[in-house]
Write an enzyme that holds these catalytic residues in place. Structure first.
Site, PDB file in Angstrom:
ATOM      1  NE  ARG B  20      -3.823   2.105   2.308  1.00  0.00           N
ATOM      2  CZ  ARG B  20      -3.629   3.163   3.094  1.00  0.00           C
ATOM      3  NH1 ARG B  20      -2.645   3.158   3.979  1.00  0.00           N
ATOM      4  NH2 ARG B  20      -4.411   4.226   3.011  1.00  0.00           N
ATOM      5  CG  ASN B 199     -12.417  -1.754  -0.040  1.00  0.00           C
ATOM      6  OD1 ASN B 199     -13.256  -0.853  -0.024  1.00  0.00           O
ATOM      7  ND2 ASN B 199     -11.867  -2.243   1.074  1.00  0.00           N
ATOM      8  CB  THR B 248      -4.501  -1.985 -10.849  1.00  0.00           C
ATOM      9  OG1 THR B 248      -3.745  -0.830 -11.211  1.00  0.00           O
ATOM     10  CG2 THR B 248      -3.823  -2.692  -9.687  1.00  0.00           C
TER      11      THR B 248
END
Lengths: 266, 266
Positions: B20, B199, B248
């Site tokens: 991240r 998400n 992605t």
């Protein structure tokens, strides 16, 4: 945004407002590249000839990559532009693209301070910019040697372009106050020329703006003040006060010292 | 700041917090490069094969420079790193540096979406990012063809690295919820995998952060709010929502679809 200065038009290229805009814009470029560079540790091995063995070359990895990059970019005529100066002139090749006919803007001169830029970048800028963040538990990372050297190419090329832009500044100033400069040049009064081109107030403003920019571009605005600091702000300011500004002035002075030399065109 | 993720250590490379951090850091890199790119006009001629004639090659100038850059960087082992994927695999050369032994982190796979990245960059990202600032009175500038293509190389490489980082994300998610993904993969349920890795809340946060960053890095903090805007903020956000995030996820899905394939190691 077409912020690139138009070097195909002498009146635009020597307009001090245009030059100022370009110099301020180049600050961003330089800060972006140095922020990218300090993602990686200092990795001193890549600056030592033989530190990374390169078959058929006795250059350091960083120099080899810079030279090869210049060789490649010379083929798309980078070094025909009047604001681009090579670090390794001997590797340049003939452009594969049709030549462009840039108008004559600068007086013919051989000023090229890239050797000094490279030396100061390695000995002063990098250690200071990398220092704060180099983690003791990590040291060098071979995996990043190539990425590190690639970032260095970008930094050095941006610094070189910024510093040699001093020639345009000098030419514009010369055209504005020709008599004053002719007198100083004839007396070979380098100190006098340096004084004539120096504006301490402007230099202070540049450094203050640099500090603001390094802080803004070097932090994550979604995290708040100083969030995820990516660069040592004071190292960026020092890079300008100790390297960029003095070398730009050196370029201006040396350019002006050659300004009265007769050329084949005159 | 040693922000580069350590790919020589599988436990760090697959730690979702590290990934991240790296993805957020790559946002800065991408924004810096696209800001540099839009200094120049769209210059569409450099994307057309034959638009700029290149002796001995039928590539466009932009493709030729990208391919030559990859050839050069392959020699300093760029494409040995598990997070680097070439646009022109056929031009790669044998590294001149000693090989590094990266540990096996990813499952063997042949996912490479660079052709799509390149297409979307040219057809969607660039026109939008350049549009707002392209001045009618200027159009193309041949003097900037080389600089423009050089910026494109940086943008495309950064986008490619960011998007293919999806493989690490996917591998980490697979290791965390192996049974769930094995079931979906066996059913070849791409939609189900896509849903499992999506998400929406995080995606919204990413776009919001991108907007803040593009605004902060794209203006001069010494001029005040929106000063000297260097980039169309919404074009940066659109680049992420329409190109980076979807591609992605495509990489993640296609990587996972190959995750159960037997290999010579198994």
């Amino acid at each position: 945004m077409d912020t690139a200065i138009d070097l195909s038009d002498p009146s635009k290229a020597l307009d001090l407002a245009n030059i100022r805009f370009q110099l301020i814009r180049l600050e961003d470029t330089i800060i972006f590249h140095i922020i990218e560079r300090v993602q990686f540790p200092l990795n001193p091995t890549i600056y030592v000839p033989g530190g990374v063995e390169i078959p058929g070359s006795d250059l350091s990895l960083a120099d080899w990559l810079l030279a090869e990059q210049e060789r490649l970019q010379s083929r798309v005529r980078r070094y025909e532009a009047p604001d681009e100066y090579p670090f390794f002139p001997r590797v340049l090749e003939k452009p594969i693209l049709q030549p462009l006919s840039y108008p004559r803007i600068l007086h013919p001169n051989d000023v090229n301070v890239n050797a000094t830029i490279r030396q100061k970048y390695l000995q002063e800028v990098l250690p200071e910019a990398c220092r704060k963040f180099d983690r003791e538990d990590r040291g060098e990372t071979k995996e990043n040697y190539g990425s590190t050297a690639t970032c260095d190419v970008m930094c050095l090329q941006a610094l070189s372009r910024r510093i040699h832009f001093g020639k345009f500044v000098a030419e514009a100033k010369f055209q504005k106050e020709t008599k004053r400069f002719v007198d100083l040049i004839k007396k070979e009064d380098r100190k006098g020329i340096d004084a004539a081109i120096t504006n301490s107030e402007v230099e202070k403003q540049v450094l203050e703006r640099l500090r603001l920019k390094a802080k803004a571009y070097g932090s994550d605005p979604s995290v708040g003040e100083g969030g995820n600091e990516k660069i040592n702000t004071e190292a960026v300011v020092a890079m300008y006060s100790q390297v960029v500004i003095p070398l730009t002035k050196l370029v201006e002075v040396e350019y002006l010292m050659q300004r009265l030399t007769a050329t084949e065109w005159e």
